[in-house]
Design a protein around this motif. Structure first.
Motif, mmCIF file in Angstrom:
data_model
loop_
_atom_site.group_PDB
_atom_site.id
_atom_site.type_symbol
_atom_site.label_atom_id
_atom_site.label_comp_id
_atom_site.label_asym_id
_atom_site.label_seq_id
_atom_site.Cartn_x
_atom_site.Cartn_y
_atom_site.Cartn_z
ATOM 1 N N MET A 2 -8.319 8.425 3.374
ATOM 2 C CA MET A 2 -7.659 7.222 3.870
ATOM 3 C C MET A 2 -6.307 7.573 4.498
ATOM 4 S SD MET A 2 -6.564 3.771 1.823
ATOM 5 C CE MET A 2 -8.225 3.297 1.399
ATOM 6 N N LYS A 3 -5.597 8.499 3.860
ATOM 7 C CA LYS A 3 -4.280 8.897 4.366
ATOM 8 C C LYS A 3 -4.406 9.505 5.763
ATOM 9 C CE LYS A 3 -2.396 12.692 3.069
ATOM 10 N NZ LYS A 3 -1.807 13.800 2.344
ATOM 11 N N THR A 43 -6.598 6.454 -5.792
ATOM 12 C CA THR A 43 -6.604 5.999 -4.400
ATOM 13 C C THR A 43 -5.748 4.743 -4.283
ATOM 14 O OG1 THR A 43 -8.553 4.592 -4.655
ATOM 15 C CG2 THR A 43 -8.948 6.879 -4.015
ATOM 16 N N PRO A 44 -5.135 4.525 -3.120
ATOM 17 C CA PRO A 44 -4.295 3.342 -2.951
ATOM 18 C C PRO A 44 -5.045 2.034 -3.151
ATOM 19 C CG PRO A 44 -4.049 4.832 -1.083
ATOM 20 C CD PRO A 44 -5.129 5.378 -1.943
ATOM 21 N N SER A 45 -6.337 2.017 -2.837
ATOM 22 C CA SER A 45 -7.102 0.775 -2.987
ATOM 23 C C SER A 45 -7.262 0.367 -4.451
ATOM 24 C CB SER A 45 -8.470 0.904 -2.314
ATOM 25 O OG SER A 45 -9.205 1.952 -2.898
ATOM 26 N N GLU A 46 -7.051 1.302 -5.368
ATOM 27 C CA GLU A 46 -7.113 0.996 -6.792
ATOM 28 C C GLU A 46 -5.800 0.422 -7.328
ATOM 29 O OE1 GLU A 46 -8.274 4.411 -9.114
ATOM 30 O OE2 GLU A 46 -9.661 5.064 -7.576
ATOM 31 N N THR A 48 -2.614 -1.861 -8.107
ATOM 32 C CA THR A 48 -2.317 -3.289 -8.195
ATOM 33 C C THR A 48 -0.983 -3.565 -7.517
ATOM 34 O OG1 THR A 48 -1.069 -3.139 -10.261
ATOM 35 C CG2 THR A 48 -3.484 -3.367 -10.430
ATOM 36 N N HIS A 49 -0.719 -4.829 -7.272
ATOM 37 C CA HIS A 49 0.564 -5.168 -6.647
ATOM 38 C C HIS A 49 1.726 -4.821 -7.575
ATOM 39 C CE1 HIS A 49 0.317 -8.855 -9.062
ATOM 40 N NE2 HIS A 49 1.597 -9.014 -8.811
#
Length: 70
Positions: A2-3, A43-46, A48-49
């Motif tokens: 992704m990066k 991964t960034p998609s994992e 949370t805010h």
């Protein structure tokens, strides 16, 4: 993966300079390392805010500490 796709997007679609791309790459690597070490998030998609927020708070407090040293 992704990066790399994001950096390619910035380079080819947004036409960011090499210096800007280097800075983005460094920032992304630091962020991903923070997520992995602090929260065991791979991964960034994992993320949370609240985890992203903790990163921005860390940056803010780090900047504030740097200003006090000046």
């Amino acid at each position: 993966m992704m990066k790399e796709r994001f950096l390619q997007y910035l380079e080819h679609e947004k036409r960011f300079s090499k210096h800007t791309l280097t800075a983005y790459k460094s920032d992304l690597e630091q962020f991903l390392n923070f997520l992995d070490i602090t929260f065991d998030v791979k991964t960034p998609s994992e993320a949370t805010h609240l985890q992203v927020r903790s990163w921005t708070c860390l940056l803010y407090t780090s900047d504030a500490a740097d200003e006090e040293d000046s």
